[in-house]
Design a protein around this motif. Structure first.
Motif, PDB file in Angstrom:
ATOM      1  N   GLU A  56      43.519  47.971  37.191  1.00  0.00           N
ATOM      2  CA  GLU A  56      44.434  47.034  37.841  1.00  0.00           C
ATOM      3  C   GLU A  56      43.697  46.232  38.919  1.00  0.00           C
ATOM      4  N   ALA A  59      41.681  43.539  37.332  1.00  0.00           N
ATOM      5  CA  ALA A  59      42.353  42.612  36.402  1.00  0.00           C
ATOM      6  C   ALA A  59      42.224  41.157  36.845  1.00  0.00           C
ATOM      7  N   ILE A  60      42.534  40.862  38.092  1.00  0.00           N
ATOM      8  CA  ILE A  60      42.472  39.471  38.544  1.00  0.00           C
ATOM      9  C   ILE A  60      41.020  38.993  38.639  1.00  0.00           C
ATOM     10  N   LEU A 152      47.225  39.876  29.625  1.00  0.00           N
ATOM     11  CA  LEU A 152      48.373  40.719  29.966  1.00  0.00           C
ATOM     12  C   LEU A 152      48.088  41.653  31.136  1.00  0.00           C
ATOM     13  N   GLY A 153      46.826  42.057  31.303  1.00  0.00           N
ATOM     14  CA  GLY A 153      46.489  43.083  32.297  1.00  0.00           C
ATOM     15  C   GLY A 153      45.841  44.271  31.598  1.00  0.00           C
ATOM     16  N   PRO A 154      45.716  45.413  32.287  1.00  0.00           N
ATOM     17  CA  PRO A 154      45.004  46.557  31.711  1.00  0.00           C
ATOM     18  C   PRO A 154      45.573  47.019  30.365  1.00  0.00           C
ATOM     19  N   GLN A 238      49.439  47.581  30.426  1.00  0.00           N
ATOM     20  CA  GLN A 238      50.315  46.495  29.973  1.00  0.00           C
ATOM     21  C   GLN A 238      50.367  46.331  28.458  1.00  0.00           C
TER      22      GLN A 238
ATOM     23  N   PRO B 443      47.023  33.952  41.939  1.00  0.00           N
ATOM     24  CA  PRO B 443      46.717  35.020  40.975  1.00  0.00           C
ATOM     25  C   PRO B 443      47.804  36.090  40.933  1.00  0.00           C
ATOM     26  N   ARG B 447      50.323  36.933  37.486  1.00  0.00           N
ATOM     27  CA  ARG B 447      50.540  38.248  36.869  1.00  0.00           C
ATOM     28  C   ARG B 447      52.026  38.538  36.670  1.00  0.00           C
TER      29      ARG B 447
END
Lengths: 528, 528
Positions: A56, A59-60, A152-154, A238, B443, B447
């Protein structure tokens, strides 16, 4: 050239090796014994939380890296896997029971996938850039809108036992999720922990060398289902990528659906991949079809998602001859070691259940095994009417077991196809004179399968742009997607629109003129 | 010119009017009384089965129609809706309590959507055509692969109470599903049964006139949840479109996930659409921002998915002035009739609960209602710390209620945004000097939300290519998709690959040279 570091039995949390306490051992299915050179540490629920927190946090920053850095990371993973050399091939072969030649080919595919996704990241079409310019003169004024896909993210990825390289730690799910800009937490398959450790080392080195945040990759290790369940339930995850059994996939779907925030699960689960032998083709070249069939059926001991578990044909002398020929070929088939003790036991149980089903005729069995976990090829037949009356007969028996359905006529063949659950593939064997029959079946197949082949065999999936390795439920949990080929990247993306945002705040690809070489849709028109 | 036929209270199964037995009545929320001119028949579970059987039977013929026929069908629906004239406007206004001007605008949007999807069907980019040519010289030989998107099959669409035209019987879900080639079974919203009947007549006539199979459209009618539950559970339904409450959407998700074959649910559910007033903008034009805010909040009695239910700003004298100004505007707000008795009751309950929450301060309430189901605007404030401590405060109160969160500093503002569930939109009000603040927030917003606006208001969704009306859970059940704009068509499609299929069997768009004007990817390269 980076050589494989000696195995330590550790797993990886955000680039750091970790491990203490409880261990498990790898298993050599050909010998039927544990590989006792090293113990592999079991990750804890705290490790799951740590890996997810690191993912997480990454992620960004990872999503914001230049596309070229992300592509270089994927290329570096491919190069590092190559640099592991024979140590990887030997370990993967020993842990999976798969021959060295097969593992070598699978390594090539794995590297090829990583490089294909690197190229795809550079291409940028997956960003789906769209710009609609403002029209202040309209009533009401039309705002400016700009859209792109974001990660989407992790993502949680589950290693698959039947592809220790191409669908495991750095396999297709990992490659496509990383390409999409998503950090990945892999739950390694306990059937090949040493292979997973070697590959994880290659990924971690690639991240370091290309300046990618360490949290982008973790490898969790362990036996049993609790670890994977905790991973899917973690609120930071995610999306989920999985290749395995229907039971396993459905268990993950339940966990994902029960979360406070449900998430997509991409599970590639179960298929029997119908092969239809149309009358003219069967009459003209039954012997060659039998050879092709048994070759496809027994490849890798039948342990492919695309294995031809069901053959359909209309009653005829040619079908009798085909069955006789196929039976002879089966009887000559040497047994092959299966991937795990559990898969072998399930295969034995499934093929014995088919053999004991009164309406099912055993056409032939392969040579009797002598090794501990060797699968014995099994060929069965059943009439179309009996198949239609027994829904159990369309459940996959994972391994080299297949049923030939003898249909009374075209109508019964169509009825069998219409009763099928979702499939990854369907294959038509056809000659020129079969074309009307084939045309009549196509719409039914399109509703039920992800890939339709003519005059080929479903095993062997080309990793490319126009391939689909997916299919309606239960072939996969989400038939809108493919787990092979460049379409796979779409699974890990979602759209974000920007309305009237100052240019200085827009992502570079969405600024005016910022789309060089990237497919984009501007005021409705496609441009490159 | 086709005029509106008189209402009969019947529903439609595959183009045929049907109805007998139990009836319910439409309700005029402005009068607080039933509209007794006609009784609307309740569809039965047998009607559900009949509609789904007809949809399934129509699925292949409809998918196989030329694209131009499908486009003409959508255009004809738009024309027929126009031809319903004032009868439609009057009925929809009476059943929804929404003013004639609003309904007239919504009719324009509905027609515009249908025509946009007609144009999209002609454009064909959604087919995602891909061709990889064979390479027989490669080892192993490379097969030919050709890919296109195909429709999922019958789609269940639930009419929405807050958009009796644009998100109901011929609304965005219906238009995009029909555009994708999917038959549609609509469960009409019981708040506007007469409107639904009129629109359904327009669709049925369009199908007849353009040669589309009648099974492509059915309208079911009734009160209570059992009808919709039976529809989603029907094995022939392959996807669901829904706009409504979180409870309603989650109930449909549970039914869909529990099926033997789980299916995708596209539910647009719940959002409070944060609006962030950055310091310089707030100091420079707090009065104008207050006017814009209250205008957006009270539009349509606040009954929009994109209603600004949450405003964030940092403590300052400018924030005090903004609140004072907004409060004055709220006090002058005349009450507006809400859509249904149930929505009004839920709004009263929700706004009363906020008012009774000790840490929540009531800034102002609108003019006290006199009509039976009028909503009274409500403006609240809370500190950032108190908001963070009470997760209840981010639950949507559907209607013109909003909370201003007074954040102690930038860190607390970021903490509030980071604690937000998924949202449809987020809005930044910013001046030149706010740009670094805005950049730091972006950012985090990307998300969490589907559309990011600058210096605008989230109500009002442009129906176009670069829009996204979607967002992470619980804004929608599937944040990978949009329910507005041309992206919406993708929700009802899945890929099929054709391997080495004879040209005569390929769909026309996939034959060599068969892609004139359609975006396609050939051997990896994009061409138009």
């Amino acid at each position: 050239m980076i050589h494989a570091a000696p195995l330590t039995g550790e797993y990886f949390i955000a680039g750091e090796r970790r491990g203490s306490g409880e261990v498990f051992h790898a298993y050599d299915p050909a010998c039927g014994a544990s590989i006792d050179d090293i113990g592999f540490f079991c990750s804890s629920e705290q490790d799951v939380a740590d890996a997810c927190a690191a993912a997480e946090a990454a992620a960004i920053p990872y999503a914001d890296l230049p596309r070229e850095t992300r592509a270089a990371f994927l290329d570096a993973i491919a190069a590092n896997i190559e640099a592991l050399g024979d140590a990887l091939i030997e370990r993967a072969s020993r842990e999976s029971g798969l021959p060295v030649a097969r593992i070598t080919g699978e390594r090539g595919r794995t590297r090829g996938q990583l490089r294909l996704f690197a190229s795809e990241v550079r291409d940028g079409q997956w960003l789906r850039l769209r710009i609609d310019h403002a029209d202040p003169a309209r009533t009401p004024p039309k705002p400016e809108l700009r859209l792109r896909m974001v990660p989407l993210g992790p993502v949680a990825v589950f290693g698959a036992s039947n592809f220790p390289l191409a669908f495991s730690t750095a396999g297709g799910d990992t490659a496509s999720a990383l390409a999409a800009g998503c950090p990945v937490v892999v739950k390694g398959h306990p059937a090949h922990p040493g292979t997973s450790e070697l590959i994880a080392g290659a990924i971690v080195r690639a991240a370091t060398d290309t300046g990618v945040p360490a949290g982008v990759f973790s490898l969790l290790s362990g036996t049993g289902n609790a670890l994977g369940a905790a991973l899917v339930a973690d609120p930071r995850i995610q999306a989920v990528g999985f290749t395995g059994s229907r039971g396993g996939g459905e268990a993950l779907m339940k966990i994902a659906a029960a979360r406070t925030q449900p998430i997509p699960v991409y599970a590639e689960m179960s298929a029997i991949n119908p092969v239809i032998l149309l009358p003219e083709a069967l009459a003209a070249r039954g012997k060659a079809l039998a050879a092709g069939y048994i070759g496809s059926l027994t490849l890798g001991s039948g342990q492919f998602c695309t294995n031809p578990g069901l053959v359909l044909a209309i009653e005829s002398a040619a079908l009798d001859a085909f069955l006789a020929e196929a039976g002879q070929l089966v009887e000559a088939q040497a047994p092959q070691t299966m991937l795990t003790a559990g898969i072998h036991a399930a295969y034995e149980k499934g093929s014995a259940a088919l053999a004991a089903t009164p309406e099912v005729r055993t056409i032939a069995r392969g040579v009797h095994p002598t090794g501990p976990h060797e699968g014995r090829t099994a060929l069965f037949s059943v009439t179309g009417a009996d198949w239609l009356a027994n829904a159990e007969l369309q459940h996959e028996v994972f391994g080299a077991a297949s049923i030939v359905v003898r249909c009374a006529d075209r109508a019964e063949l169509l009825a069998v196809l219409s009763a099928l659950e979702g499939q990854l593939t369907a294959t038509l064997h056809m000659d020129e004179a079969d074309i009307d029959d084939a045309r009549a079946l196509l719409p039914v197949l399109e509703r039920r399968v992800g890939r339709i082949l003519a005059n080929g065999w479903p095993t062997g999936v080309e990793v490319t742009h126009a391939v689909n390795h997916g299919g309606p439920y239960p072939a996969t949990s989400d038939g809108r997607t493919s787990s092979v080929g460049t379409l796979a990247i779409d699974r890990f993306l979602r759209p974000v629109a920007y309305q009237d945002l100052p240019a200085a705040l827009l992502p570079p690809e969405l600024r005016e003129g910022g789309q060089p070489g990237v497919l984009s849709r501007i005021d409705g028109k496609w441009t490159i």
